[in-house]
Design a protein around this motif. Structure first.
Motif, PDB file in Angstrom:
ATOM      1  N   PRO A  74      36.759  53.009  42.917  1.00 20.83           N
ATOM      2  CA  PRO A  74      35.690  54.018  42.865  1.00 20.83           C
ATOM      3  C   PRO A  74      34.657  53.799  43.971  1.00 20.83           C
ATOM      4  O   PRO A  74      34.407  52.657  44.393  1.00 20.83           O
ATOM      5  CB  PRO A  74      35.069  53.794  41.474  1.00 20.83           C
ATOM      6  N   ASP A  75      34.059  54.889  44.438  1.00 23.71           N
ATOM      7  CA  ASP A  75      33.076  54.817  45.519  1.00 23.71           C
ATOM      8  C   ASP A  75      31.880  53.937  45.159  1.00 23.71           C
ATOM      9  O   ASP A  75      31.237  53.376  46.043  1.00 23.71           O
ATOM     10  CB  ASP A  75      32.573  56.217  45.886  1.00 23.71           C
ATOM     11  N   GLU A  76      31.568  53.828  43.866  1.00 25.15           N
ATOM     12  CA  GLU A  76      30.411  53.050  43.434  1.00 25.15           C
ATOM     13  C   GLU A  76      30.667  51.548  43.519  1.00 25.15           C
ATOM     14  O   GLU A  76      29.734  50.762  43.458  1.00 25.15           O
ATOM     15  CB  GLU A  76      30.023  53.405  41.988  1.00 25.15           C
ATOM     16  N   TRP A  77      31.925  51.143  43.623  1.00 26.88           N
ATOM     17  CA  TRP A  77      32.251  49.729  43.733  1.00 26.88           C
ATOM     18  C   TRP A  77      32.013  49.282  45.174  1.00 26.88           C
ATOM     19  O   TRP A  77      32.311  50.007  46.114  1.00 26.88           O
ATOM     20  CB  TRP A  77      33.699  49.468  43.372  1.00 26.88           C
ATOM     21  N   GLN A  78      31.511  48.070  45.342  1.00 25.07           N
ATOM     22  CA  GLN A  78      31.253  47.558  46.687  1.00 25.07           C
ATOM     23  C   GLN A  78      32.006  46.243  46.889  1.00 25.07           C
ATOM     24  O   GLN A  78      31.861  45.308  46.097  1.00 25.07           O
ATOM     25  CB  GLN A  78      29.763  47.328  46.896  1.00 25.07           C
ATOM     26  N   TYR A 100      34.972  42.577  44.301  1.00 25.32           N
ATOM     27  CA  TYR A 100      34.211  43.832  44.205  1.00 25.32           C
ATOM     28  C   TYR A 100      33.088  43.676  43.190  1.00 25.32           C
ATOM     29  O   TYR A 100      33.254  43.004  42.170  1.00 25.32           O
ATOM     30  CB  TYR A 100      35.107  44.981  43.738  1.00 25.32           C
ATOM     31  N   THR A 102      31.202  46.034  40.652  1.00 22.46           N
ATOM     32  CA  THR A 102      31.398  47.355  40.055  1.00 22.46           C
ATOM     33  C   THR A 102      30.065  48.081  39.905  1.00 22.46           C
ATOM     34  O   THR A 102      28.999  47.499  40.132  1.00 22.46           O
ATOM     35  CB  THR A 102      32.068  47.237  38.677  1.00 22.46           C
ATOM     36  N   GLU A 103      30.154  49.323  39.500  1.00 25.37           N
ATOM     37  CA  GLU A 103      28.946  50.126  39.291  1.00 25.37           C
ATOM     38  C   GLU A 103      28.026  49.477  38.262  1.00 25.37           C
ATOM     39  O   GLU A 103      26.808  49.555  38.363  1.00 25.37           O
ATOM     40  CB  GLU A 103      29.340  51.532  38.830  1.00 25.37           C
ATOM     41  N   ALA A 104      28.604  48.793  37.279  1.00 22.29           N
ATOM     42  CA  ALA A 104      27.817  48.131  36.235  1.00 22.29           C
ATOM     43  C   ALA A 104      27.286  46.769  36.691  1.00 22.29           C
ATOM     44  O   ALA A 104      26.609  46.083  35.932  1.00 22.29           O
ATOM     45  CB  ALA A 104      28.662  47.961  34.981  1.00 22.29           C
ATOM     46  N   GLU A 173      37.300  48.407  33.670  1.00 20.86           N
ATOM     47  CA  GLU A 173      37.270  48.113  35.105  1.00 20.86           C
ATOM     48  C   GLU A 173      38.568  47.450  35.549  1.00 20.86           C
ATOM     49  O   GLU A 173      39.095  47.771  36.618  1.00 20.86           O
ATOM     50  CB  GLU A 173      36.059  47.236  35.427  1.00 20.86           C
TER      51      GLU A 173
END
Length: 189
Positions: A74-78, A100, A102-104, A173
């Motif tokens: 997902p785009d929100e993961w870095q 990564y 995650t968004e959370a 996730e």
């Protein structure tokens, strides 16, 4: 010649009065050097480090002797980290890992290796783990290694490579990353 100390030097208050200027001096020096901060609400999260996952996995695809996949997360993961390791053992080999956030805000690791599943799990976990469950995701079986009080590790055999998913992420996730790994084609070396 007086042999007695002055009255001010005769009790524990004297030590406290001696330490107060020393502590104040230490705090002043630390403040000037900007080596401390005051945060009454507790620590705050800093920026997530950045890792160029495209370049890292492309390099691994050229250098390692097994197929490397780059899952579409997902785009929100870095992507925040990457590494390569050598795994010892009878069925040892090389490994490529990308981490990564995650968004959370949880960390999920994605490790690819030509080592056997037992060696891979032992290398990542720092010891052996028992098989505790199985997951079927997009027609691919994932073996769950876990135990009481440890983070689960999901491993699937892709033929020439084993993929391991681990970290502090939750089941959703892990499932997202397992699905993306199953859909990813190996990168061109």
């Amino acid at each position: 010649m007086a042999s007695d100390k002055p009255r001010i030097l005769n009790d524990s208050r004297d030590m406290a009065w001696s330490l107060i200027p020393l502590v104040a001096l230490c705090l002043l020096i630390a403040a000037i050097a900007s080596q401390c901060s005051f945060s009454p609400g507790g620590p705050t999260a800093g920026p997530v480090p950045s890792f160029d996952v495209d370049a890292g996995l492309q390099y691994d695809a050229r250098e390692l002797g097994f197929p490397i996949r780059q899952p579409e997360v997902p785009d929100e993961w870095q992507a925040n980290s990457g590494s390569r390791s050598i795994i010892a053992g009878a069925q040892g080999g090389d490994s490529s890992t990308v981490g990564y956030i995650t968004e959370a805000g949880r960390y999920v690791r994605f490790t690819q290796s030509d080592a056997g599943p037992t060696e891979l799990v032992s290398f990542v976990a720092g010891g052996s783990r028992a098989v505790t469950d199985f997951r079927e995701i997009d027609g691919r079986e994932w073996v769950v290694y876990g135990g009481e009080g440890v983070e689960p590790l999901w491993v699937s055999d892709f033929g020439d490579v084993r993929i391991l998913i681990g970290g502090s992420g939750d089941e959703a996730e892990f499932t997202t990353l397992a699905t993306a790994a199953g859909q990813a084609e190996p990168l061109e070396p």
